[in-house]
Design an enzyme around this catalytic site. Structure first.
Site, PDB file in Angstrom:
ATOM      1  N   CYS A  40      32.984  43.911  27.231  1.00  0.00           N
ATOM      2  CA  CYS A  40      33.317  44.018  25.815  1.00  0.00           C
ATOM      3  C   CYS A  40      34.793  43.674  25.608  1.00  0.00           C
ATOM      4  O   CYS A  40      35.631  43.915  26.473  1.00  0.00           O
ATOM      5  CB  CYS A  40      33.034  45.418  25.296  1.00  0.00           C
ATOM      6  N   ASP A  42      36.746  45.174  23.749  1.00  0.00           N
ATOM      7  CA  ASP A  42      37.463  46.435  23.455  1.00  0.00           C
ATOM      8  C   ASP A  42      38.713  46.573  24.339  1.00  0.00           C
ATOM      9  O   ASP A  42      38.632  46.439  25.563  1.00  0.00           O
ATOM     10  CB  ASP A  42      36.501  47.609  23.700  1.00  0.00           C
ATOM     11  N   ARG A  44      40.243  48.992  25.339  1.00  0.00           N
ATOM     12  CA  ARG A  44      40.254  50.137  26.265  1.00  0.00           C
ATOM     13  C   ARG A  44      39.477  49.867  27.542  1.00  0.00           C
ATOM     14  O   ARG A  44      39.344  50.751  28.391  1.00  0.00           O
ATOM     15  CB  ARG A  44      39.677  51.368  25.565  1.00  0.00           C
ATOM     16  N   HIS A  96      30.197  49.665  27.623  1.00  0.00           N
ATOM     17  CA  HIS A  96      30.944  50.930  27.651  1.00  0.00           C
ATOM     18  C   HIS A  96      30.381  51.879  26.605  1.00  0.00           C
ATOM     19  O   HIS A  96      29.881  51.445  25.568  1.00  0.00           O
ATOM     20  CB  HIS A  96      32.448  50.692  27.434  1.00  0.00           C
ATOM     21  N   CYS A  99      30.763  52.135  22.171  1.00  0.00           N
ATOM     22  CA  CYS A  99      31.091  50.755  21.765  1.00  0.00           C
ATOM     23  C   CYS A  99      30.932  50.587  20.240  1.00  0.00           C
ATOM     24  O   CYS A  99      29.869  50.876  19.686  1.00  0.00           O
ATOM     25  CB  CYS A  99      30.184  49.770  22.501  1.00  0.00           C
TER      26      CYS A  99
HETATM   27 CO    CO Z   1      32.683  47.632  22.823  1.00  0.00          CO
END
Ligand code: CO
Length: 200
Positions: A40, A42, A44, A96, A99
């Site tokens: 992803c 993302d 993080r 994750h 999400c």
């Molecule tokens: Co995500």
């Protein structure tokens, strides 16, 4: 703010060279990663950092909700290069928990263009709706769909002609489904590995 990134970059480059003077010349000559990471976007979920791999050791493709759409020329180009040229031995699809893309698909939110991108996740939800709706809390329903999404995306990767042709030619290649916990920094193996035509 932006200048600070260049300062950090210089400090990082110097520190790396102090530890290993041949580090950058070696990487400049060739990359030879054994893994392709599909994760992803993302912020993080920083791929290399999570698995403790150095530059040169992980070929990385990231997008919203770690999808592998057969219509996405970006994904297909990365996969093709990783398999045909780099000859990676493992493809890791890593989702994750928590999400935002998966949550938006589950709740049928409207966020613009990304709604179209997330259609494969809504498809996964529709196929598993009974099991997901039986779960009590919304956060747990999102996390369940995060896991189902990884399982289906592993199958999407395995269904590409890129992977199927590589297997048919005898290339050793396994596709794994993992999920990362934002709350503890730990990876979990969903044990959905596909390693050949007979598994998919
Ligand atoms: Co995500």
């Amino acid at each position: 703010m932006i200048d600070d990134l260049f300062r950090r970059n210089r400090a990082w480059s110097i520190a790396r060279q102090e530890r290993d003077p041949d580090f950058f010349p070696r990487l400049a000559r060739q990359q030879r990663p054994a893994y392709l990471w599909i994760g992803c976007a993302d912020s993080r979920v920083p791929a290399n950092e999570i698995v403790g791999l150095d530059p040169g050791e992980l070929f990385v493709h990231r997008n919203v909700a770690n999808l592998a759409p057969p219509s996405d020329i970006n994904f297909l180009s990365v996969l093709s290069f990783a398999v045909a040229v780099l000859k990676v031995q493992h493809v890791i699809v890593c989702g994750h928990y928590g999400c935002g893309g998966v949550r938006a698909a589950l709740l049928d939110e409207r966020n613009g263009i990304v709604d179209h991108w997330l259609e494969p996740v809504r498809g996964t939800y529709r196929r598993n709706a009974a099991r997901i709706e039986a779960i009590g809390s919304e956060a747990d329903r999102v996390n369940a769909l995060c896991e189902f999404n990884v399982q289906d995306r592993v199958q999407d990767v395995a269904a590409t002609t890129i992977i199927r042709d590589a297997w048919a030619a005898g290339q050793k290649l396994a596709i794994h489904g993992w999920i990362y916990g934002l709350a503890d920094g730990l990876l979990r193996n969903l044990d959905v590995t596909v390693a050949g035509l007979e598994d998919s």
